[in-house]
Structures are given as C-alpha cells and as structure tokens.
Design a protein around this motif. Sequence first.
Motif, PDB file in Angstrom:
ATOM      1  N   ARG A  43       0.822  -1.211   0.000  1.00  0.00           N
ATOM      2  CA  ARG A  43       0.000   0.000   0.000  1.00  0.00           C
ATOM      3  C   ARG A  43       0.857   1.263   0.000  1.00  0.00           C
ATOM      4  N   ASN A  44       2.000   1.222   0.654  1.00  0.00           N
ATOM      5  CA  ASN A  44       2.886   2.386   0.670  1.00  0.00           C
ATOM      6  C   ASN A  44       3.625   2.563  -0.651  1.00  0.00           C
ATOM      7  N   LYS A  51      -2.385  -0.513 -11.731  1.00  0.00           N
ATOM      8  CA  LYS A  51      -3.708  -1.138 -11.787  1.00  0.00           C
ATOM      9  C   LYS A  51      -3.949  -1.861 -10.472  1.00  0.00           C
ATOM     10  N   VAL A  52      -5.100  -1.597  -9.848  1.00  0.00           N
ATOM     11  CA  VAL A  52      -5.409  -2.175  -8.539  1.00  0.00           C
ATOM     12  C   VAL A  52      -6.847  -2.675  -8.506  1.00  0.00           C
ATOM     13  N   VAL A  53      -7.133  -3.471  -7.487  1.00  0.00           N
ATOM     14  CA  VAL A  53      -8.484  -3.939  -7.195  1.00  0.00           C
ATOM     15  C   VAL A  53      -8.747  -3.630  -5.728  1.00  0.00           C
ATOM     16  N   THR A  54      -9.909  -3.077  -5.436  1.00  0.00           N
ATOM     17  CA  THR A  54     -10.245  -2.777  -4.045  1.00  0.00           C
ATOM     18  C   THR A  54     -10.800  -4.024  -3.369  1.00  0.00           C
ATOM     19  N   THR A  55     -10.923  -3.970  -2.060  1.00  0.00           N
ATOM     20  CA  THR A  55     -11.469  -5.098  -1.319  1.00  0.00           C
ATOM     21  C   THR A  55     -12.932  -5.347  -1.676  1.00  0.00           C
ATOM     22  N   SER A  56     -13.617  -4.333  -2.196  1.00  0.00           N
ATOM     23  CA  SER A  56     -15.012  -4.511  -2.608  1.00  0.00           C
ATOM     24  C   SER A  56     -15.117  -5.004  -4.047  1.00  0.00           C
ATOM     25  N   ASN A  70      -4.071   9.682   3.473  1.00  0.00           N
ATOM     26  CA  ASN A  70      -4.026   8.267   3.079  1.00  0.00           C
ATOM     27  C   ASN A  70      -5.163   7.858   2.158  1.00  0.00           C
ATOM     28  N   THR A  71      -5.451   8.681   1.165  1.00  0.00           N
ATOM     29  CA  THR A  71      -6.474   8.327   0.192  1.00  0.00           C
ATOM     30  C   THR A  71      -5.858   8.187  -1.186  1.00  0.00           C
ATOM     31  N   ALA A  86      -6.188   1.580   2.650  1.00  0.00           N
ATOM     32  CA  ALA A  86      -6.447   0.283   3.262  1.00  0.00           C
ATOM     33  C   ALA A  86      -7.486  -0.518   2.491  1.00  0.00           C
ATOM     34  N   ALA A  87      -8.260   0.127   1.615  1.00  0.00           N
ATOM     35  CA  ALA A  87      -9.293  -0.565   0.839  1.00  0.00           C
ATOM     36  C   ALA A  87      -8.737  -1.247  -0.398  1.00  0.00           C
ATOM     37  N   ILE A  88      -7.442  -1.083  -0.677  1.00  0.00           N
ATOM     38  CA  ILE A  88      -6.847  -1.720  -1.848  1.00  0.00           C
ATOM     39  C   ILE A  88      -6.335  -3.098  -1.454  1.00  0.00           C
ATOM     40  N   SER A  89      -6.750  -4.100  -2.213  1.00  0.00           N
ATOM     41  CA  SER A  89      -6.404  -5.489  -1.916  1.00  0.00           C
ATOM     42  C   SER A  89      -5.089  -5.862  -2.582  1.00  0.00           C
TER      43      SER A  89
END
Length: 99
Positions: A43-44, A51-56, A70-71, A86-89
């Motif tokens: 995350r840091n 390219k990312v996927v969120t936890t949702s 932290n957004t 923190a929402a990024i998986s």
Amino acid sequence: MIFLQSQGFDQRGMIFMFGALAVMYFFLILPQRRKAKKEKEFRNDIKKGTKVVTTSGIHGKVAEINDTNNTVVIETGAGKIRFERAAISMELSQKLSQK
C-alpha cells in the motif's frame, strides 16, 4: 495422602504448554505478521498508474495519491472514485497484474 501427591509440580505439563504456545506462534501469529507487513509495504509503494483492485472488487487505475490523508483516487470505467489506501487489496491486485 494420594491427594497431596497429585498436587505436585508437573514439569511435563509445563513443557507441553510452552510447546503448544511455540507451535501456535510459529504457525499462526508469525505468518499473519509477515502478511500484514507485506500488505503495508504494498500500500505504501502504490504509484500513479498502477492497476489495482479494491477489497469490494472495484477494478481501476490509480489516478491520484494523497499522502496527507491516506487516500487514493482510482479511475474506473464509471469515473474517478476516492478510496482509503487500506481498501486496496494486495492479493487481488497482484492477480490482476499477472494477467
């Protein structure tokens, strides 16, 4: 008399208890700490364009990073959405990058 003999200090019981605690530490706690450390580093290290996927389950590309609160702004097919880091998986994002 028999009751007094059974109340003595049992070294085998103490050894078994410490052994069970050691097994729990090495198989449960330590791997969880390592995983949490890797996720924090992931995350840091997120950069613009990743390219990312969120936890949702929302897929997108990082458009902006705001370190003060932290957004992260993720650009999706529907537009730009602001998420907490923190929402990024980590696991889902790594699977996406392997495709």
